[in-house]
Design a protein around this motif. Structure first.
Motif, PDB file in Angstrom:
ATOM      1  N   ARG A 187       0.800  -1.224   0.000  1.00  0.00           N
ATOM      2  CA  ARG A 187       0.000   0.000   0.000  1.00  0.00           C
ATOM      3  C   ARG A 187       0.838   1.281   0.000  1.00  0.00           C
ATOM      4  O   ARG A 187       0.383   2.337   0.400  1.00  0.00           O
ATOM      5  CB  ARG A 187      -0.998   0.014   1.161  1.00  0.00           C
ATOM      6  CG  ARG A 187      -2.117  -1.005   0.918  1.00  0.00           C
ATOM      7  CD  ARG A 187      -3.238  -0.880   1.910  1.00  0.00           C
ATOM      8  NE  ARG A 187      -4.349  -1.738   1.508  1.00  0.00           N
ATOM      9  CZ  ARG A 187      -5.208  -2.292   2.361  1.00  0.00           C
ATOM     10  NH1 ARG A 187      -5.097  -2.048   3.656  1.00  0.00           N
ATOM     11  NH2 ARG A 187      -6.203  -3.048   1.917  1.00  0.00           N
ATOM     12  N   GLY A 188       2.076   1.153  -0.448  1.00  0.00           N
ATOM     13  CA  GLY A 188       2.835   2.349  -0.757  1.00  0.00           C
ATOM     14  C   GLY A 188       2.231   3.012  -1.992  1.00  0.00           C
ATOM     15  O   GLY A 188       1.661   2.337  -2.858  1.00  0.00           O
ATOM     16  N   ILE A 189       2.360   4.333  -2.086  1.00  0.00           N
ATOM     17  CA  ILE A 189       1.700   5.087  -3.146  1.00  0.00           C
ATOM     18  C   ILE A 189       2.710   5.646  -4.144  1.00  0.00           C
ATOM     19  O   ILE A 189       3.646   6.365  -3.765  1.00  0.00           O
ATOM     20  CB  ILE A 189       0.879   6.256  -2.563  1.00  0.00           C
ATOM     21  CG1 ILE A 189      -0.157   5.735  -1.567  1.00  0.00           C
ATOM     22  CG2 ILE A 189       0.205   7.051  -3.681  1.00  0.00           C
ATOM     23  CD1 ILE A 189      -1.222   4.841  -2.174  1.00  0.00           C
ATOM     24  N   GLU A 190       2.512   5.298  -5.409  1.00  0.00           N
ATOM     25  CA  GLU A 190       3.296   5.857  -6.504  1.00  0.00           C
ATOM     26  C   GLU A 190       2.421   6.794  -7.332  1.00  0.00           C
ATOM     27  O   GLU A 190       1.233   6.523  -7.535  1.00  0.00           O
ATOM     28  CB  GLU A 190       3.835   4.752  -7.414  1.00  0.00           C
ATOM     29  CG  GLU A 190       4.850   3.848  -6.749  1.00  0.00           C
ATOM     30  CD  GLU A 190       5.311   2.734  -7.680  1.00  0.00           C
ATOM     31  OE1 GLU A 190       6.432   2.240  -7.511  1.00  0.00           O
ATOM     32  OE2 GLU A 190       4.515   2.350  -8.574  1.00  0.00           O
ATOM     33  N   LEU A 191       3.010   7.886  -7.804  1.00  0.00           N
ATOM     34  CA  LEU A 191       2.334   8.823  -8.695  1.00  0.00           C
ATOM     35  C   LEU A 191       3.054   8.826 -10.036  1.00  0.00           C
ATOM     36  O   LEU A 191       4.288   8.904 -10.083  1.00  0.00           O
ATOM     37  CB  LEU A 191       2.332  10.233  -8.101  1.00  0.00           C
ATOM     38  CG  LEU A 191       1.721  10.405  -6.708  1.00  0.00           C
ATOM     39  CD1 LEU A 191       1.825  11.861  -6.257  1.00  0.00           C
ATOM     40  CD2 LEU A 191       0.267   9.943  -6.684  1.00  0.00           C
ATOM     41  N   VAL A 192       2.265   8.740 -11.095  1.00  0.00           N
ATOM     42  CA  VAL A 192       2.830   8.765 -12.455  1.00  0.00           C
ATOM     43  C   VAL A 192       2.441  10.092 -13.097  1.00  0.00           C
ATOM     44  O   VAL A 192       1.249  10.354 -13.301  1.00  0.00           O
ATOM     45  CB  VAL A 192       2.314   7.587 -13.297  1.00  0.00           C
ATOM     46  CG1 VAL A 192       2.930   7.632 -14.695  1.00  0.00           C
ATOM     47  CG2 VAL A 192       2.620   6.254 -12.605  1.00  0.00           C
ATOM     48  N   PRO A 193       3.428  10.939 -13.437  1.00  0.00           N
ATOM     49  CA  PRO A 193       3.125  12.254 -14.017  1.00  0.00           C
ATOM     50  C   PRO A 193       2.912  12.190 -15.518  1.00  0.00           C
ATOM     51  O   PRO A 193       3.310  11.225 -16.179  1.00  0.00           O
ATOM     52  CB  PRO A 193       4.366  13.076 -13.675  1.00  0.00           C
ATOM     53  CG  PRO A 193       5.467  12.072 -13.664  1.00  0.00           C
ATOM     54  CD  PRO A 193       4.862  10.793 -13.150  1.00  0.00           C
ATOM     55  N   ARG A 194       2.283  13.234 -16.060  1.00  0.00           N
ATOM     56  CA  ARG A 194       2.111  13.352 -17.503  1.00  0.00           C
ATOM     57  C   ARG A 194       3.401  13.827 -18.172  1.00  0.00           C
ATOM     58  O   ARG A 194       3.726  13.416 -19.280  1.00  0.00           O
ATOM     59  CB  ARG A 194       0.979  14.330 -17.833  1.00  0.00           C
ATOM     60  CG  ARG A 194      -0.392  13.910 -17.335  1.00  0.00           C
ATOM     61  CD  ARG A 194      -1.454  14.919 -17.717  1.00  0.00           C
ATOM     62  NE  ARG A 194      -2.719  14.644 -17.059  1.00  0.00           N
ATOM     63  CZ  ARG A 194      -3.621  13.775 -17.504  1.00  0.00           C
ATOM     64  NH1 ARG A 194      -3.392  13.123 -18.637  1.00  0.00           N
ATOM     65  NH2 ARG A 194      -4.745  13.574 -16.847  1.00  0.00           N
ATOM     66  N   VAL A 195       4.110  14.721 -17.483  1.00  0.00           N
ATOM     67  CA  VAL A 195       5.341  15.286 -18.032  1.00  0.00           C
ATOM     68  C   VAL A 195       6.521  14.709 -17.269  1.00  0.00           C
ATOM     69  O   VAL A 195       6.569  14.774 -16.044  1.00  0.00           O
ATOM     70  CB  VAL A 195       5.344  16.829 -17.912  1.00  0.00           C
ATOM     71  CG1 VAL A 195       6.646  17.401 -18.459  1.00  0.00           C
ATOM     72  CG2 VAL A 195       4.153  17.428 -18.643  1.00  0.00           C
ATOM     73  N   GLY A 196       7.477  14.128 -17.999  1.00  0.00           N
ATOM     74  CA  GLY A 196       8.631  13.517 -17.369  1.00  0.00           C
ATOM     75  C   GLY A 196       8.523  12.007 -17.361  1.00  0.00           C
ATOM     76  O   GLY A 196       7.473  11.442 -17.014  1.00  0.00           O
ATOM     77  N   ASP A 197       9.602  11.344 -17.715  1.00  0.00           N
ATOM     78  CA  ASP A 197       9.621   9.885 -17.800  1.00  0.00           C
ATOM     79  C   ASP A 197      10.101   9.304 -16.473  1.00  0.00           C
ATOM     80  O   ASP A 197      11.211   8.756 -16.373  1.00  0.00           O
ATOM     81  CB  ASP A 197      10.538   9.460 -18.958  1.00  0.00           C
ATOM     82  CG  ASP A 197      10.483   7.969 -19.211  1.00  0.00           C
ATOM     83  OD1 ASP A 197       9.551   7.317 -18.698  1.00  0.00           O
ATOM     84  OD2 ASP A 197      11.378   7.444 -19.904  1.00  0.00           O
ATOM     85  N   VAL A 199       8.621   7.916 -12.191  1.00  0.00           N
ATOM     86  CA  VAL A 199       7.576   7.583 -11.231  1.00  0.00           C
ATOM     87  C   VAL A 199       7.971   8.191  -9.892  1.00  0.00           C
ATOM     88  O   VAL A 199       9.145   8.166  -9.513  1.00  0.00           O
ATOM     89  CB  VAL A 199       7.398   6.057 -11.109  1.00  0.00           C
ATOM     90  CG1 VAL A 199       6.430   5.708  -9.986  1.00  0.00           C
ATOM     91  CG2 VAL A 199       6.930   5.465 -12.430  1.00  0.00           C
ATOM     92  N   VAL A 200       6.979   8.741  -9.174  1.00  0.00           N
ATOM     93  CA  VAL A 200       7.232   9.384  -7.886  1.00  0.00           C
ATOM     94  C   VAL A 200       6.634   8.522  -6.767  1.00  0.00           C
ATOM     95  O   VAL A 200       5.436   8.228  -6.779  1.00  0.00           O
ATOM     96  CB  VAL A 200       6.617  10.797  -7.834  1.00  0.00           C
ATOM     97  CG1 VAL A 200       6.889  11.438  -6.468  1.00  0.00           C
ATOM     98  CG2 VAL A 200       7.185  11.667  -8.954  1.00  0.00           C
TER      99      VAL A 200
END
Length: 267
Positions: A187-197, A199-200
């Motif tokens: 249940r760790g959370i990753e964010l995938v942005p539209r700009v930039g290759d 993962v956060v």
């Protein structure tokens, strides 16, 4: 006790006259629907300019399937209450109000449940959440909503992903920049942005049994993480390049750990 018959008769006459005037006024104000047909249907949907499921044509289709669409029907046989009940049965309708006018129009006012995120979990579930965390069924609806994937059950979606998405959507910057939330097995959370290759990884959402406390803590947690990310974007990636790193880890408060695309390294 001696009754004053003249006074009593006068009072009765006044009462009868008052009732007559009320009935006459009501009869005068109430339109005669016996020969009037519906000449126009006005459908108003709140938030129709935003990302929503409903349109006037869809409301019309719902009523047509139930043989309730009022256009060209005798006004005397049109039931606003029945129309409201049918529309409230739609999972996408929050509230419905229907009324008739003297000139043969039927007005329908709709407020809709607004989707804030789409859930596509690894167990095959595919649905939407509204701003209150309520589930909306999948449909042919398309938009730029954030998609949440990974290890998500309905409980975690309602109580954790919904407030997370609500806070992301409240920000003009992050509602446009973040296109995907991914929930890891722990249940760790990753964010995938539209700009930039890249993962956060922002870490783990605060847990609390009380809804108000939990939502407040999630909002504060996200604001803290994204404030650091915005500064890193502005002062780090703007000079190093948006595609330099594959993974950006914001879990720890005192450091940002980055992995390069070409090698696993830290900076």
């Amino acid at each position: 006790m001696i009754l004053n018959w003249k006074k009593t008769a006068f009072c009765l006459t006044d009462a009868i006259l008052a009732v007559y005037l009320v009935m006459a006024a009501t009869s005068f104000n109430k339109p005669d629907e016996s020969e009037l047909t519906c000449g126009k249907v006005a459908i108003n949907i709140s938030d129709s300019n935003n990302a929503g499921f409903l349109s006037a044509s869809e409301i019309k289709s719902i009523l047509e399937r139930q043989k309730l669409y009022p256009l060209h029907k005798p006004m005397a046989f049109i039931s606003p209450r029945h129309i409201e009940e049918v529309l409230k049965g739609s999972p996408f309708v929050n509230s419905a109000e229907c009324y008739k006018t003297k000139d043969g129009h039927v007005c329908i006012n709709i407020t809709q449940r607004m989707p804030i995120i789409r859930i596509k979990s690894q167990n095959g579930a595919d649905y939407y959440l509204d701003e209150k965390g309520g589930q909306l069924p999948n449909s042919n609806y398309t938009s730029d909503l954030i998609i949440a994937t990974g290890n998500i059950n309905k409980w975690f979606a309602q109580y954790y992903i919904a407030p997370l998405a609500r806070n992301l959507m409240a920000s003009e910057l992050w509602s446009n920049q973040i296109e995907q939330i991914n929930v890891l097995p722990d249940r760790g959370i990753e964010l995938v942005p539209r700009v930039g290759d890249h993962v956060v990884f922002i870490g783990y959402l605060p847990q609390n049994k009380k809804n108000t406390v939990r939502e407040k803590e999630i909002a504060e947690f996200l604001e803290k993480k994204l404030s650091r990310l915005e500064k890193f974007y502005r002062y780090g990636l703007s000079s190093a390049g948006w595609n330099k790193y594959a993974y950006i880890n914001l879990e720890f408060d005192n450091q940002i750990i980055c992995k390069r695309h070409e090698a696993v390294g830290q900076q």
